[in-house]
Design a protein around this motif. Sequence first.
Motif, short mmCIF file in Angstrom:
data_model
loop_
_atom_site.label_atom_id
_atom_site.label_comp_id
_atom_site.label_asym_id
_atom_site.label_seq_id
_atom_site.Cartn_x
_atom_site.Cartn_y
_atom_site.Cartn_z
N GLY A 460 11.60 -49.60 -4.76
CA GLY A 460 11.64 -51.28 -5.07
C GLY A 460 12.23 -52.27 -6.08
O GLY A 460 13.36 -53.12 -5.20
N ALA A 461 12.78 -51.74 -7.29
CA ALA A 461 13.35 -52.61 -8.34
C ALA A 461 14.32 -52.66 -7.43
O ALA A 461 15.41 -53.42 -6.92
CB ALA A 461 13.41 -51.92 -9.12
N LEU A 462 15.46 -51.60 -6.84
CA LEU A 462 16.49 -51.69 -6.25
C LEU A 462 16.47 -52.76 -4.89
O LEU A 462 17.87 -53.31 -4.94
CB LEU A 462 16.69 -50.04 -5.87
N ARG A 463 15.53 -51.93 -4.23
CA ARG A 463 15.56 -53.04 -2.69
C ARG A 463 15.71 -54.27 -2.96
O ARG A 463 16.76 -55.54 -3.15
CB ARG A 463 14.27 -52.78 -2.16
N LYS A 464 15.09 -54.95 -4.15
CA LYS A 464 14.83 -56.27 -4.88
C LYS A 464 16.28 -56.73 -5.33
O LYS A 464 16.68 -58.45 -4.32
CB LYS A 464 13.97 -56.29 -5.56
N ALA A 465 16.98 -55.73 -6.12
CA ALA A 465 18.50 -56.44 -6.12
C ALA A 465 19.26 -56.16 -4.77
O ALA A 465 20.39 -57.18 -5.38
CB ALA A 465 18.96 -55.60 -7.68
N LEU A 466 19.26 -55.50 -4.25
CA LEU A 466 19.56 -55.57 -3.04
C LEU A 466 19.65 -56.91 -2.14
O LEU A 466 20.73 -57.70 -1.59
CB LEU A 466 19.33 -54.27 -1.77
N GLN A 467 18.67 -57.60 -2.41
CA GLN A 467 18.32 -58.56 -1.05
C GLN A 467 18.39 -59.50 -1.91
O GLN A 467 18.69 -60.49 -1.64
CB GLN A 467 16.91 -58.32 -0.98
N ARG A 476 20.28 -51.45 4.30
CA ARG A 476 20.79 -50.27 5.22
C ARG A 476 20.59 -48.77 5.29
O ARG A 476 19.78 -47.76 5.30
CB ARG A 476 21.36 -50.46 6.56
N GLU A 477 21.59 -48.43 4.12
CA GLU A 477 21.58 -46.57 3.02
C GLU A 477 20.23 -47.10 2.40
O GLU A 477 19.96 -45.19 2.96
CB GLU A 477 22.39 -46.41 2.12
N LEU A 478 19.63 -47.63 1.49
CA LEU A 478 18.61 -47.61 1.21
C LEU A 478 17.19 -47.24 2.01
O LEU A 478 16.58 -46.29 2.29
CB LEU A 478 17.78 -48.68 -0.09
N ASP A 479 17.69 -47.87 3.35
CA ASP A 479 15.51 -47.48 4.58
C ASP A 479 16.28 -46.64 5.24
O ASP A 479 15.11 -45.75 5.22
CB ASP A 479 16.73 -48.82 5.80
N ALA A 480 16.98 -45.99 5.28
CA ALA A 480 17.18 -44.41 5.72
C ALA A 480 16.94 -43.72 4.71
O ALA A 480 16.79 -42.37 5.31
CB ALA A 480 19.18 -44.06 6.74
N ARG A 481 17.41 -43.82 3.57
CA ARG A 481 17.01 -42.76 2.93
C ARG A 481 14.86 -43.06 2.93
O ARG A 481 14.53 -41.97 2.15
CB ARG A 481 17.59 -42.65 0.92
N GLU A 482 14.67 -43.64 2.43
CA GLU A 482 13.19 -44.12 2.30
C GLU A 482 12.38 -43.57 3.67
O GLU A 482 11.28 -42.99 3.48
CB GLU A 482 12.91 -45.77 2.42
N ARG A 483 13.33 -43.74 4.92
CA ARG A 483 12.37 -43.31 6.28
C ARG A 483 12.70 -41.54 6.21
O ARG A 483 11.32 -41.06 6.77
CB ARG A 483 13.71 -43.10 7.64
N GLN A 484 13.90 -40.70 5.41
CA GLN A 484 14.28 -39.37 5.45
C GLN A 484 12.32 -38.78 4.30
O GLN A 484 12.38 -37.87 4.10
CB GLN A 484 15.38 -38.94 4.68
N LEU A 485 12.16 -39.57 3.36
CA LEU A 485 11.67 -39.52 2.25
C LEU A 485 9.88 -38.53 3.14
O LEU A 485 9.34 -39.64 3.48
CB LEU A 485 11.18 -40.62 1.68
#
Length: 728
Positions: A460-467, A476-485
Amino acid sequence: MDSEGTHDARGTHATPVPRPAGPPGSAGQRGVPSGSAGQQGAHVTPPRPVRAPGTVDAGAPPLPDGSAFLTWLRTPRPGAQPGVWRFGHRPRPEQEPEITPARQLFTGALIAFLVGWLLWSLLWNGYLGGWWVLPLELFLPDAWIYTDDQVGNAVVWYGYYTLIVLVIMIGVGRIGRWDEIWRRYIAPRFRRPAPPQAPPAPGEDPAQWPQLREAGAQDAAERLAADARAGLMRDVDHARITRAWRSVRAGRNSLSAFSESVVREGAAACAHPSGDRDLPARAARHDLATAQVRLGTTVDDPRNPYAYRGTGLGIGPELLGTSLLAVGPAGSGKTSGVVWPVAESLCLGALAGRAAVVVVGAAGAGLGPADDYDVVVRIGHPDSVYDLDLYGGTNDPDEAAAVLAEALVGDLVDPHPGADSRRSTTVLAQLLGPYHAVHRRFPSVPELRALLDGTPGPLGALRKALQESGQEAMLRELDARERQLGHPGDPGAVIADRIALLDRPAFASFFDTSGQSTPFSLRALDHPVRVRIDLPERGHADASRILARLMLAQFMASAAAREDRSLFACLVLDDATGTVTPESVRRLQRLRSANAGVVLTLRTLDDAPRPLRTPLLGSIGCRMALSGLTPWDGQDFAEVWGKEWIEARDVTDRQIIAETPLGKTVHMLRRVITGNAPTARAVTVRQVERERWSASELAHGVPAGHAVLSLTDVRGEHAPPLLVDLRG
């Protein structure tokens, strides 16, 4: 001029040449801030040497006198086949000359002498008639032959007798091979020691540096020649200055700067950045003129080619450029007889500005003292001055992900088909890219483990910093990683389990990426650096294998990406158990074109996956099987060494049956005297194809302290398997 550019890579690098590892508590020690926290892979320069370049330590070996150095320099080193120790080598014929047994030789010589004596007696006593006097009557007038002058008759006739005797002696001498008896048994007793050779002409004497004189650097040549005569020059100095001169001839440095440095500093010119001019002690025999280290002596055995028998075995960069694999059980001499001599030779090559070496092994494995190296990384030891860069000094997330994935899961073929290196590289790149975009560095081991586990807080912290920074592509890279979890077949769980092996309290202060330590990365292979990395094998065997795979992967990537490939780069891996992967086998052969190579040792080929054994042996140019090998390992070596055509002799003894009373009596007497029945021997010679070394011979026919070694150099020339005494 400090190094004339020969010891520093061309271009700008983020990793300057590491200096010698200082004692604990020196600048750059762990826990002391020593660099920018925002620059990934930056290296802090350790303290400058405490002595000036070219000076000698108190504990260093004394300098040789001038005569010893000049003798070494002037010793001939003729060209030879791969693996031959060239220092003072005397070439031998390719084929073994036919040697007659001594008993047969002397018997034939005696019989020939008796035949000659009998012939002369027959001639002298006139039993053969007077025909042998015809040549004398044909070529000389009668007045010379038949005269009342007794002195004249004596001169003519006894001269003719002498001529006849000489003809008979020459004839029977050739038949009886008297010349061979003279060469083998008589001449050596009268042979005197060879007188000392006169010094070569000034234009041909290497101690006079004729190549410098031809280029107009007379003052530099005079200074070097004076230092050589005074005993101030070592073999390392000669090799280092020769290397610097080649860089001048190649146009990378100026002649004036080189000459000025040599005239000012003499034999200490162009010094290594550490200031060292030699190792404190040498355990093996080295020849810096040919860059060879002597590993042993080729055994005088019929299975070895005649040209190799009794010669020294020398290994150099031209052979290590095709890589070396040594297989043998514990105690067979892999480390003491192969790894350490090769590593010592490469350390001397680094001091000469010709090589860069990284030695990886377990702590206390006998890989040389710390004073032999510029950098010593003791992973898991709290007093280690240097840290290890987990990402190889790169700022490219994709490259870092590929190398790290190879180290973490490169060995997983079965039973984890979903955790292959390609998918794992994608998973790591999906996390390293966004993290590097935000923090300008790569995550530490605990941070990377938390991201792989899918912990909501760090993600979550990494997503917020990217936003907040507007990094839509990285989102999009982070979204793809979260979908595969959590999905079946997700490699992230396997990678997290592997990275957890490095997230241990013993490694808490290692693999730091915040800039608070002094990391070492293999990007420094552009420099003549000497590095030793001690793995924490005791208590952390799995982590040690991961780190060994990491070093192998980083080395292959860094060696191929070097700007200056004039330096020979070599990775010496004392125990390669668990490090052989499909990707490493594919990259092994590419090292030859990058002027690099690796040295690997295994206790048994079972330490490598079965599908990779044949490709591994095929991609390695130099293969060594030490004593104590198992028959199963011997079978793999026998297959890769192939077969050869040999001449087989089949001997058949057939008993002779006597039919007459006299023959039966003779046979009975012969049996009483010899104890054997009379036989007739028949010999059949034929060409057959046979294995060079069979699995049984490799397992049971190699004596202790010996090895069977095949060699291939970078030009493609090769030597067949040789039986070598590693203690010779």
